[in-house]
Design a protein around this motif. Structure first.
Motif, PDB file in Angstrom:
ATOM      1  N   ALA A  43       0.844  -1.195   0.000  1.00  0.00           N
ATOM      2  CA  ALA A  43       0.000   0.000   0.000  1.00  0.00           C
ATOM      3  C   ALA A  43       0.879   1.245   0.000  1.00  0.00           C
ATOM      4  O   ALA A  43       2.024   1.222   0.476  1.00  0.00           O
ATOM      5  CB  ALA A  43      -0.935   0.021   1.204  1.00  0.00           C
ATOM      6  N   ALA A  44       0.326   2.324  -0.555  1.00  0.00           N
ATOM      7  CA  ALA A  44       1.028   3.608  -0.590  1.00  0.00           C
ATOM      8  C   ALA A  44       0.028   4.732  -0.396  1.00  0.00           C
ATOM      9  O   ALA A  44      -1.147   4.605  -0.757  1.00  0.00           O
ATOM     10  CB  ALA A  44       1.768   3.781  -1.908  1.00  0.00           C
ATOM     11  N   ASN A  60       5.434   4.060   1.556  1.00  0.00           N
ATOM     12  CA  ASN A  60       5.203   2.738   0.976  1.00  0.00           C
ATOM     13  C   ASN A  60       5.290   1.703   2.091  1.00  0.00           C
ATOM     14  O   ASN A  60       6.243   1.728   2.891  1.00  0.00           O
ATOM     15  CB  ASN A  60       6.260   2.401  -0.078  1.00  0.00           C
ATOM     16  N   VAL A  61       4.335   0.787   2.163  1.00  0.00           N
ATOM     17  CA  VAL A  61       4.352  -0.236   3.206  1.00  0.00           C
ATOM     18  C   VAL A  61       4.034  -1.595   2.591  1.00  0.00           C
ATOM     19  O   VAL A  61       3.498  -1.689   1.490  1.00  0.00           O
ATOM     20  CB  VAL A  61       3.321   0.060   4.328  1.00  0.00           C
ATOM     21  N   GLY A  62       4.362  -2.639   3.349  1.00  0.00           N
ATOM     22  CA  GLY A  62       4.061  -3.998   2.891  1.00  0.00           C
ATOM     23  C   GLY A  62       5.218  -4.585   2.106  1.00  0.00           C
ATOM     24  O   GLY A  62       6.390  -4.354   2.413  1.00  0.00           O
ATOM     25  N   ASP A  63       4.881  -5.356   1.059  1.00  0.00           N
ATOM     26  CA  ASP A  63       5.888  -6.038   0.244  1.00  0.00           C
ATOM     27  C   ASP A  63       6.485  -5.043  -0.737  1.00  0.00           C
ATOM     28  O   ASP A  63       6.039  -4.921  -1.880  1.00  0.00           O
ATOM     29  CB  ASP A  63       5.226  -7.220  -0.486  1.00  0.00           C
ATOM     30  N   ARG A  64       7.519  -4.332  -0.297  1.00  0.00           N
ATOM     31  CA  ARG A  64       8.117  -3.282  -1.113  1.00  0.00           C
ATOM     32  C   ARG A  64       9.196  -3.857  -2.032  1.00  0.00           C
ATOM     33  O   ARG A  64       9.937  -4.747  -1.658  1.00  0.00           O
ATOM     34  CB  ARG A  64       8.723  -2.187  -0.220  1.00  0.00           C
ATOM     35  N   ARG A  65       9.281  -3.305  -3.236  1.00  0.00           N
ATOM     36  CA  ARG A  65      10.336  -3.665  -4.169  1.00  0.00           C
ATOM     37  C   ARG A  65      11.581  -2.843  -3.861  1.00  0.00           C
ATOM     38  O   ARG A  65      11.520  -1.860  -3.128  1.00  0.00           O
ATOM     39  CB  ARG A  65       9.860  -3.413  -5.608  1.00  0.00           C
ATOM     40  N   GLY A 128       5.560  -6.729 -10.581  1.00  0.00           N
ATOM     41  CA  GLY A 128       5.122  -8.085 -10.303  1.00  0.00           C
ATOM     42  C   GLY A 128       3.856  -8.179  -9.476  1.00  0.00           C
ATOM     43  O   GLY A 128       3.703  -9.105  -8.684  1.00  0.00           O
ATOM     44  N   ARG A 129       2.930  -7.234  -9.675  1.00  0.00           N
ATOM     45  CA  ARG A 129       1.667  -7.253  -8.940  1.00  0.00           C
ATOM     46  C   ARG A 129       0.515  -7.491  -9.906  1.00  0.00           C
ATOM     47  O   ARG A 129       0.604  -7.185 -11.093  1.00  0.00           O
ATOM     48  CB  ARG A 129       1.480  -5.939  -8.165  1.00  0.00           C
TER      49      ARG A 129
END
Length: 381
Positions: A43-44, A60-65, A128-129
């Motif tokens: 999420a952002a 930016n939070v969560g599965d960050r690149r 990759g989302r």
């Protein structure tokens, strides 16, 4: 997700933002709360900077690149690539529609799309989302930014119900941002001088206490400049307080300018005609140089009579600085010394050799009579 779980998620998001102590903490709580509420992987939260014509990512939070920092300093996107943030108010809300969220996928449009998708679809594929839900955040009746939540390629695609729920979450985020703004404004006012816009005495007290603690624990250099604007009473008495206030404002600007010569210095008005600079870390000679420039520029201000400027630093021969009060007394005593000598340059505590008069004045017993202290301040070494 059932209604009870969604209600609990909304409450958790609101509570997280309410508990935040700073705007970045509030942004992070908003993004994390929305990500969890929508079972997202990332999420952002972004703000629309109208003057710059861009969306700036705040968090930016969560599965960050690898290219997605938690609090990015320069992650921005031209709004022409995502025109829905600028146009939904005019085309949809103004026409009776709501600030509704929509869903997009890596393959193209999905539920509730306003019709612009190619850049977001490309961004999803690049990272990759599989899909995202985008919810405009409306604050004070205008588009403020957007809440963005994405899922991985193997996760279920967001549906219309998710888009509707994201709209609710964006409204909760807006309420939290409004509250955060009010608290931040209250904090700002509590630590800001209303006339000059500089920090106030309360801010100096807090920062000086913290700085001296760092000096005691880490040996960091702490330098304090205290200055008194000469002739303010005469200006007020002969030309009026409006002119005196203008002089204070102009000197505050000069102080801010000279303070910028020292990285990280805090410029403040202590009250009345007294001002200060607090520097933590830089060499003391840099601070003295800035104070000298302050004296020079203040001497050119009309209708003022220059400034009396004193400096005290833990890097000089002033003895142990056990608490903030002693450093302040030393800088204050140096300022009194400068005023008594009518000096056009800073007086620096601890630089007049054994028996330094500034150090002696600062360390005199508090019961010393005011008249004696005035005579002492005026005595030349």
């Amino acid at each position: 997700m059932g209604e009870d779980k969604r209600l609990a998620a909304v409450v958790a998001l609101a509570q997280g933002m309410a508990a935040a102590r700073t705007p970045p903490e509030s942004w992070r709580a908003a993004a994390l709360g929305a990500c969890r509420a929508l079972d997202g992987g990332f999420a952002a939260l972004s703000v629309w900077e109208r003057g710059m014509g861009r969306l700036r990512v705040l968090v930016n939070v969560g599965d960050r690149r690898p290219d997605e920092e938690e609090f990015p300093e320069a992650e921005t996107y031209p709004v022409h690539q995502f025109p829905e943030i600028t146009e939904f108010l005019h085309e949809r809300w103004a026409g009776g529609g709501g600030a509704n969220a929509w869903v997009e996928t890596a393959e193209g449009t999905a539920a509730g799309t306003p019709g612009y998708f190619h850049h977001r679809a490309a961004a999803l594929r690049r990272r990759g989302r599989g899909c995202c839900v985008v919810a405009p955040v409306v604050l004070h009746g205008r588009a403020w930014g957007e809440l963005y939540v994405a899922r991985g390629v193997r996760a279920p695609v967001f549906g219309p119900g998710d888009a509707g729920f994201a709209t609710v979450l964006a409204a909760v985020v807006a309420a939290g941002l409004a509250q955060s703004e009010r608290l931040e404004e209250a904090r700002r006012l509590a630590f800001t001088d209303a006339l000059t816009g500089l920090a106030n005495r309360r801010a100096v007290d807090v920062h000086l206490e913290e700085a001296v603690e760092r000096h005691r624990a880490e040996g960091v250099i702490v330098s304090l400049v205290v200055c008194d604007l000469n002739g303010l009473k005469h200006v007020n008495d002969t030309l009026g307080h409006a002119v005196g206030d203008r002089l204070l404002e102009r000197f505050g600007s000069v102080l801010s300018l000279c303070g910028a010569m020292v990285p990280g210095a805090l410029a403040a008005r202590l009250g009345g005609d007294e001002f200060c600079l607090l520097a933590v870390g830089p060499p003391v000679d840099d601070v003295v140089e800035a104070a000298g420039e302050l004296c020079r520029r203040a001497g050119e201000l009309e209708p003022g009579e220059g400034v009396a400027c004193g400096v005290a630093s833990t890097a000089d021969a002033i003895g142990e600085v056990g608490d903030a009060r002693r450093l302040f007394r030393l800088a204050d005593a140096a300022q009194y010394r400068a005023k008594a000598l009518r000096a056009d340059r800073p007086v620096v505590a601890g630089r007049e050799g054994p028996g330094d008069p500034v150090v002696r004045l600062a360390d005199e017993p508090p019961h010393l009579a005011p008249a004696e202290r005035r005579r002492f301040r005026g005595r030349r070494p």
